[in-house]
Write an enzyme that holds these catalytic residues in place. Sequence first.
Site, PDB file in Angstrom:
ATOM      1  N   HIS A 195       0.817  -1.215   0.000  1.00  0.00           N
ATOM      2  CA  HIS A 195       0.000   0.000   0.000  1.00  0.00           C
ATOM      3  C   HIS A 195       0.856   1.273   0.000  1.00  0.00           C
ATOM      4  O   HIS A 195       1.931   1.314   0.595  1.00  0.00           O
ATOM      5  CB  HIS A 195      -1.026   0.000   1.127  1.00  0.00           C
ATOM      6  CG  HIS A 195      -0.476  -0.017   2.525  1.00  0.00           C
ATOM      7  ND1 HIS A 195      -0.223   1.142   3.233  1.00  0.00           N
ATOM      8  CD2 HIS A 195      -0.167  -1.033   3.355  1.00  0.00           C
ATOM      9  CE1 HIS A 195       0.217   0.805   4.445  1.00  0.00           C
ATOM     10  NE2 HIS A 195       0.265  -0.497   4.547  1.00  0.00           N
ATOM     11  N   ASP A 205       5.885   1.395   6.849  1.00  0.00           N
ATOM     12  CA  ASP A 205       4.565   0.790   6.650  1.00  0.00           C
ATOM     13  C   ASP A 205       3.791   1.735   5.733  1.00  0.00           C
ATOM     14  O   ASP A 205       3.218   2.701   6.222  1.00  0.00           O
ATOM     15  CB  ASP A 205       3.872   0.618   7.999  1.00  0.00           C
ATOM     16  CG  ASP A 205       2.463   0.064   7.874  1.00  0.00           C
ATOM     17  OD1 ASP A 205       2.071  -0.331   6.774  1.00  0.00           O
ATOM     18  OD2 ASP A 205       1.754   0.060   8.900  1.00  0.00           O
ATOM     19  N   HIS A 251       3.747   3.437  12.728  1.00  0.00           N
ATOM     20  CA  HIS A 251       2.588   4.290  13.018  1.00  0.00           C
ATOM     21  C   HIS A 251       2.972   5.431  13.969  1.00  0.00           C
ATOM     22  O   HIS A 251       2.151   5.893  14.755  1.00  0.00           O
ATOM     23  CB  HIS A 251       1.410   3.469  13.592  1.00  0.00           C
ATOM     24  CG  HIS A 251       0.712   2.655  12.538  1.00  0.00           C
ATOM     25  ND1 HIS A 251      -0.657   2.513  12.491  1.00  0.00           N
ATOM     26  CD2 HIS A 251       1.190   1.974  11.483  1.00  0.00           C
ATOM     27  CE1 HIS A 251      -0.982   1.756  11.455  1.00  0.00           C
ATOM     28  NE2 HIS A 251       0.127   1.416  10.837  1.00  0.00           N
ATOM     29  N   GLU A 261      -5.080   1.777   2.510  1.00  0.00           N
ATOM     30  CA  GLU A 261      -5.056   0.571   3.351  1.00  0.00           C
ATOM     31  C   GLU A 261      -5.303   0.931   4.810  1.00  0.00           C
ATOM     32  O   GLU A 261      -6.019   0.236   5.529  1.00  0.00           O
ATOM     33  CB  GLU A 261      -3.703  -0.135   3.192  1.00  0.00           C
ATOM     34  CG  GLU A 261      -3.642  -1.528   3.784  1.00  0.00           C
ATOM     35  CD  GLU A 261      -3.104  -1.604   5.209  1.00  0.00           C
ATOM     36  OE1 GLU A 261      -3.056  -2.703   5.764  1.00  0.00           O
ATOM     37  OE2 GLU A 261      -2.738  -0.562   5.790  1.00  0.00           O
ATOM     38  N   GLU A 262      -4.706   2.028   5.234  1.00  0.00           N
ATOM     39  CA  GLU A 262      -4.710   2.373   6.659  1.00  0.00           C
ATOM     40  C   GLU A 262      -6.091   2.790   7.179  1.00  0.00           C
ATOM     41  O   GLU A 262      -6.289   2.915   8.376  1.00  0.00           O
ATOM     42  CB  GLU A 262      -3.684   3.487   6.953  1.00  0.00           C
ATOM     43  CG  GLU A 262      -2.227   3.097   6.662  1.00  0.00           C
ATOM     44  CD  GLU A 262      -1.662   2.070   7.645  1.00  0.00           C
ATOM     45  OE1 GLU A 262      -2.385   1.654   8.574  1.00  0.00           O
ATOM     46  OE2 GLU A 262      -0.497   1.691   7.468  1.00  0.00           O
TER      47      GLU A 262
HETATM   48 CO    CO Z   1       0.711  -1.561   6.352  1.00  0.00          CO
END
Ligand code: CO
Length: 338
Positions: free
Chosen positions: A61, A170, A308, A198-199
Amino acid sequence: MELLKRLCDAPGVCGHEEAVREILINAVGPYADSVHTDHLGNLYMTKGQEKQGPHLMFAAHTDEVGLMVRGIDEEGSIRFIELGGIDPRVLPAKRVRIGKDAICGVIGIKPFHLSDKEERKEVTPLSDLRVDIGASSKDQVERFVDVGDPIWFDTSFEQWGDILKAKAFDDRAGCYMMTELIRHEFRFPVTFVWTVQEEVGLRGARIAVARVRPDIILVLEGTGAGDVPTDKDVARMPFLGKGPVVTILDRTVVCNQRLVEFLTDAADREHIPWQFKRPLVGGTDAGAAVRVKPLHAAVLAIPARYIHSPVALADLKDIINTIELVKAACGRFGEVKL
Ligand code: CO
């Protein structure tokens, strides 16, 4: 390293992922048989669609967790909401960039000596935090910033030997690994999809799988490393530097057992280190894929500490080993009975 740096440094808060897409098209478009995007912003590159064999879709992503402007106060401070899972504890006193002009700002916090003892123990809720761009009125802010503008962490990529420091491993790590893999020759049809959003609920992948209709999906991710101090009774895996992280199951998917074994066997044969992900944590595009059509799903990730958040650490060796694992597995693909 230059391409990974550009991917990590690029802004890509959910729904504002164009910069990442541009970098990818310019970097590896020429290696694909076809390149297209859909209305949502997913980027597709195909190779060998005329070949026989199961159709493999790779997915990573392009979005990162970030913030978005929700409003501007009279005195010129900026309210925001989060896009993706962000712990409000990581936000105060961080540098950010806002909107199309990448305006600099900081997320303010009351200084130590103005806060009482109780206040210092509390986490300021996200709704009470503000971004400060140094403006003294709403009018001033509105010259540069609009409601709905994305806000991303102002963190630049650095390399410390094998250790890499950046925002958004990520999933720019996955985005990057796909740019290496698309240069590889496959004996079966392959579609690479860089998915959006995606998140905020695996949105792009759902559309992409409905369009590509693959037999197998291999999701490439950046996942949280567990090797941080804790008193809790939990497994501390996965570890930075100990190889690709293989998912057995997470909150969204139970991975195909034979596909998982096939991947770990391929790693063992090539003496590539690998490790399991802590079970039942998180979710990825694979979870969306298995809800669209019957297919076999697996997830390979690199571990990164402090994902994150505004800054994370990853190990270059894990990225290289994940790419090598996928190449080794793809070389033996005809042998897997799923
Ligand atoms: Co991810």
